[in-house]
Design a protein around this motif. Structure first.
Motif, mmCIF file in Angstrom:
data_model
loop_
_atom_site.group_PDB
_atom_site.id
_atom_site.type_symbol
_atom_site.label_atom_id
_atom_site.label_comp_id
_atom_site.label_asym_id
_atom_site.label_seq_id
_atom_site.Cartn_x
_atom_site.Cartn_y
_atom_site.Cartn_z
ATOM 1 N N VAL A 165 -44.319 9.787 -11.266
ATOM 2 C CA VAL A 165 -45.656 10.209 -10.852
ATOM 3 C C VAL A 165 -45.904 9.684 -9.439
ATOM 4 C CG1 VAL A 165 -46.643 10.304 -13.177
ATOM 5 C CG2 VAL A 165 -46.791 8.192 -11.871
ATOM 6 N N ALA A 166 -46.877 10.272 -8.771
ATOM 7 C CA ALA A 166 -47.258 9.805 -7.436
ATOM 8 C C ALA A 166 -47.788 8.375 -7.532
ATOM 9 C CB ALA A 166 -48.311 10.723 -6.844
ATOM 10 N N ASP A 167 -47.594 7.618 -6.473
ATOM 11 C CA ASP A 167 -48.041 6.220 -6.444
ATOM 12 C C ASP A 167 -49.517 6.092 -6.829
ATOM 13 O OD1 ASP A 167 -45.493 5.858 -5.482
ATOM 14 O OD2 ASP A 167 -46.101 5.146 -3.505
ATOM 15 N N ARG A 168 -50.334 6.995 -6.308
ATOM 16 C CA ARG A 168 -51.790 6.921 -6.537
ATOM 17 C C ARG A 168 -52.163 7.189 -8.001
ATOM 18 N NH1 ARG A 168 -50.741 11.731 -4.159
ATOM 19 N NH2 ARG A 168 -51.406 13.574 -5.332
ATOM 20 N N ASP A 169 -51.278 7.849 -8.761
ATOM 21 C CA ASP A 169 -51.564 8.203 -10.153
ATOM 22 C C ASP A 169 -50.958 7.243 -11.170
ATOM 23 O OD1 ASP A 169 -52.964 10.507 -9.376
ATOM 24 O OD2 ASP A 169 -51.136 11.724 -9.376
ATOM 25 N N LEU A 170 -50.188 6.275 -10.703
ATOM 26 C CA LEU A 170 -49.441 5.416 -11.630
ATOM 27 C C LEU A 170 -50.350 4.662 -12.598
ATOM 28 C CD1 LEU A 170 -46.702 4.333 -12.548
ATOM 29 C CD2 LEU A 170 -46.955 2.510 -10.852
ATOM 30 N N PHE A 171 -51.408 4.061 -12.104
ATOM 31 C CA PHE A 171 -52.277 3.242 -12.966
ATOM 32 C C PHE A 171 -52.882 4.073 -14.091
ATOM 33 C CE2 PHE A 171 -56.398 1.436 -14.113
ATOM 34 C CZ PHE A 171 -56.007 0.164 -14.497
ATOM 35 N N ALA A 175 -51.941 7.033 -15.167
ATOM 36 C CA ALA A 175 -50.887 7.627 -16.001
ATOM 37 C C ALA A 175 -50.379 6.617 -17.028
ATOM 38 C CB ALA A 175 -49.746 8.128 -15.126
ATOM 39 N N ARG A 176 -50.209 5.373 -16.603
ATOM 40 C CA ARG A 176 -49.781 4.330 -17.545
ATOM 41 C C ARG A 176 -50.835 4.136 -18.637
ATOM 42 N NH1 ARG A 176 -45.701 0.935 -16.660
ATOM 43 N NH2 ARG A 176 -46.767 -0.820 -17.640
ATOM 44 N N ALA A 177 -52.097 4.165 -18.247
ATOM 45 C CA ALA A 177 -53.184 3.995 -19.218
ATOM 46 C C ALA A 177 -53.191 5.137 -20.228
ATOM 47 C CB ALA A 177 -54.521 3.904 -18.497
ATOM 48 N N VAL A 178 -52.993 6.351 -19.758
ATOM 49 C CA VAL A 178 -52.983 7.525 -20.650
ATOM 50 C C VAL A 178 -51.861 7.397 -21.676
ATOM 51 C CG1 VAL A 178 -52.519 10.012 -20.745
ATOM 52 C CG2 VAL A 178 -54.090 9.098 -19.018
ATOM 53 N N LEU A 179 -50.667 7.039 -21.214
ATOM 54 C CA LEU A 179 -49.542 6.935 -22.139
ATOM 55 C C LEU A 179 -49.705 5.768 -23.108
ATOM 56 C CD1 LEU A 179 -46.385 7.888 -20.055
ATOM 57 C CD2 LEU A 179 -47.923 9.336 -21.375
ATOM 58 N N LYS A 180 -50.177 4.623 -22.614
ATOM 59 C CA LYS A 180 -50.378 3.473 -23.502
ATOM 60 C C LYS A 180 -51.432 3.778 -24.567
ATOM 61 C CE LYS A 180 -48.863 -0.406 -20.710
ATOM 62 N NZ LYS A 180 -49.253 -1.691 -20.099
ATOM 63 N N ASP A 181 -52.481 4.487 -24.180
ATOM 64 C CA ASP A 181 -53.530 4.859 -25.141
ATOM 65 C C ASP A 181 -53.006 5.788 -26.231
ATOM 66 O OD1 ASP A 181 -55.348 3.336 -23.786
ATOM 67 O OD2 ASP A 181 -56.378 5.035 -22.829
ATOM 68 N N ASN A 182 -51.872 6.431 -25.968
ATOM 69 C CA ASN A 182 -51.299 7.362 -26.941
ATOM 70 C C ASN A 182 -50.029 6.808 -27.588
ATOM 71 O OD1 ASN A 182 -52.794 10.112 -26.963
ATOM 72 N ND2 ASN A 182 -52.851 9.397 -24.849
ATOM 73 N N GLY A 183 -49.874 5.493 -27.555
ATOM 74 C CA GLY A 183 -48.815 4.841 -28.319
ATOM 75 C C GLY A 183 -47.478 4.665 -27.634
#
Length: 72
Positions: free
Chosen positions: A50-56, A58-66
């Protein structure tokens, strides 16, 4: 671009891409052709970038989904 996810499981990549798409986060799958060359053994992981600006977010979205993500 930053690595968000690295996995041998193609279903995780598809699910992660769907989740990110739902949040309007662009992502790029790397090493697709390399893993195809090895056949169906599944030893070479694919990476989701993912783009640098979207990393935080994107990580939150994936962690929230297990998803269990590597620490960066």
């Amino acid at each position: 671009m930053k690595q968000l996810l690295r996995t041998n499981d193609p279903t995780q990549i598809v699910f992660a891409k769907a989740l990110l798409s739902g949040e309007d986060i662009d992502c790029f799958e790397m090493d697709v052709h390399t893993s195809i060359l090895e056949g169906s053994i599944g030893i070479l992981p694919r990476r989701l970038m993912v783009a640098d600006r979207d990393l935080f977010i994107a990580r939150a979205v994936l962690k929230d989904n297990g998803f269990e993500l590597e620490d960066v």
